[in-house]
Design a protein around this motif. Sequence first.
Motif, PDB file in Angstrom:
ATOM      1  N   TRP A  46     -49.028   1.682 -24.222  1.00  0.00           N
ATOM      2  CA  TRP A  46     -49.034   2.080 -23.143  1.00  0.00           C
ATOM      3  C   TRP A  46     -47.339   2.063 -23.182  1.00  0.00           C
ATOM      4  O   TRP A  46     -46.957   0.830 -23.981  1.00  0.00           O
ATOM      5  N   VAL A  74     -46.547   5.174 -18.066  1.00  0.00           N
ATOM      6  CA  VAL A  74     -46.093   3.992 -16.240  1.00  0.00           C
ATOM      7  C   VAL A  74     -45.299   3.868 -16.189  1.00  0.00           C
ATOM      8  O   VAL A  74     -44.342   3.823 -16.692  1.00  0.00           O
ATOM      9  N   ASN A  76     -42.879   1.990 -13.080  1.00  0.00           N
ATOM     10  CA  ASN A  76     -43.472   1.259 -12.053  1.00  0.00           C
ATOM     11  C   ASN A  76     -41.852   1.134 -11.748  1.00  0.00           C
ATOM     12  O   ASN A  76     -41.521  -0.272 -11.858  1.00  0.00           O
ATOM     13  N   SER A  80     -41.173  -1.534 -14.529  1.00  0.00           N
ATOM     14  CA  SER A  80     -42.442  -0.475 -16.012  1.00  0.00           C
ATOM     15  C   SER A  80     -42.487  -0.870 -17.069  1.00  0.00           C
ATOM     16  O   SER A  80     -43.689  -0.360 -17.292  1.00  0.00           O
ATOM     17  N   GLU A  87     -51.122  -4.072 -18.644  1.00  0.00           N
ATOM     18  CA  GLU A  87     -52.160  -3.076 -18.414  1.00  0.00           C
ATOM     19  C   GLU A  87     -52.367  -3.271 -20.267  1.00  0.00           C
ATOM     20  O   GLU A  87     -53.824  -3.796 -20.921  1.00  0.00           O
TER      21      GLU A  87
END
Length: 377
Positions: A46, A74, A76, A80, A87
């Motif tokens: 990830w 990802v 965010n 992030s 995750e």
Amino acid sequence: MTGVAVLGVGTSHFGRQPDRDLVALAWDAVREAFGDAGVEGVDAVWVGTVFAPAGVAQRVLRALGITGVPVVTVENACASGTTAFAEACEAVRTGRYRRVLALGLEQMSTAFAGAIVPEATDPEGRTGLALPALYAMSAARLLHEDAVTREQLAAVSVKNHAHAVHNPRAQYAGEYTVAQVLDSPMIADPLTRLQCCPTSDGAAAAVLGPAAGGADEVVVRSLALKSGAAWNHRSPHVWGHDIVRDTAAAAYAQAGLDTLDDIDVGEVHDAFTVGEVVTTEALGITAPGDGGTAAASGVTALGGKTPINPSGGLLSRGHPLGATGLAQIAEITWQLRGVAGARQVDGARLGLVETMGGGVSGLDGNACVVTLLERPR
């Protein structure tokens, strides 16, 4: 307990490094994390980043020889990196994968000449309201309510720059006085330059796997991720307070934490000095209205009751957005292992990481992640 352990961590140096591309920065972080974990590969990755170009995860990982495994990117905001960590942790906890890499990276110096350009499709962005101004409004409100003083805000910068003196990876460090912080150039009143995080490039990584019960193992005791609820100027707290409070409450409940006095050390989101003041109060580490006092009196300094941001924090270590959360994870892992050198918090067994990102009008922050890491024995 989640049953997940942090097997290895690594970071690059942090700072303006326009001559080093994302591959070079990621190489430093991943190589160290793999070496620390004693692994040569992982089952999935990830990657957290905000402003990197499309396809950056696969491009960087290909250069590192990591191919043929699931890769998920990802975004965010400033959370992030810890979202990628969350995750990855869940993937291990559920048994979906056994060894997972969480990687955060950002090269801010080549993306922006100065502050992050506001998003034009957002109402606040269209008005030119950049994040320094948003945090400055929070600081102005707290000053108006006599919840903090200018000197206390400056004390956060003094503390964190002093901590960074002991962090060779930090972008900035130094022994400043409150007067020097207040006299530095004004960025967004009342926040001066030394109260704002710098533009930074960097990468950070963590390898996660099932906990095995080793004496030196750092485990994920709990983890919570939330997005912000509706917010406006009528809300009883300043922007960013409630999302941190609610995310922390979820993490504390999951951990079965009896008292916050059990938390030995924390890394929190101090992109601006007022951010640390608001966050320590929202986390419950300091009482309402005491966040500034705690920084000024040494409660949250190394040697104090609950040291906050021994790495120097975002203010001094630097804030490459996607890498920040995983840099915080690395620092707390080192603290719990007792290998943080001159910035070591004696006897640290339970550490907290909080990362909050914002930038969407009408929400109390885009996302917040609160993690409790523990060395059980």
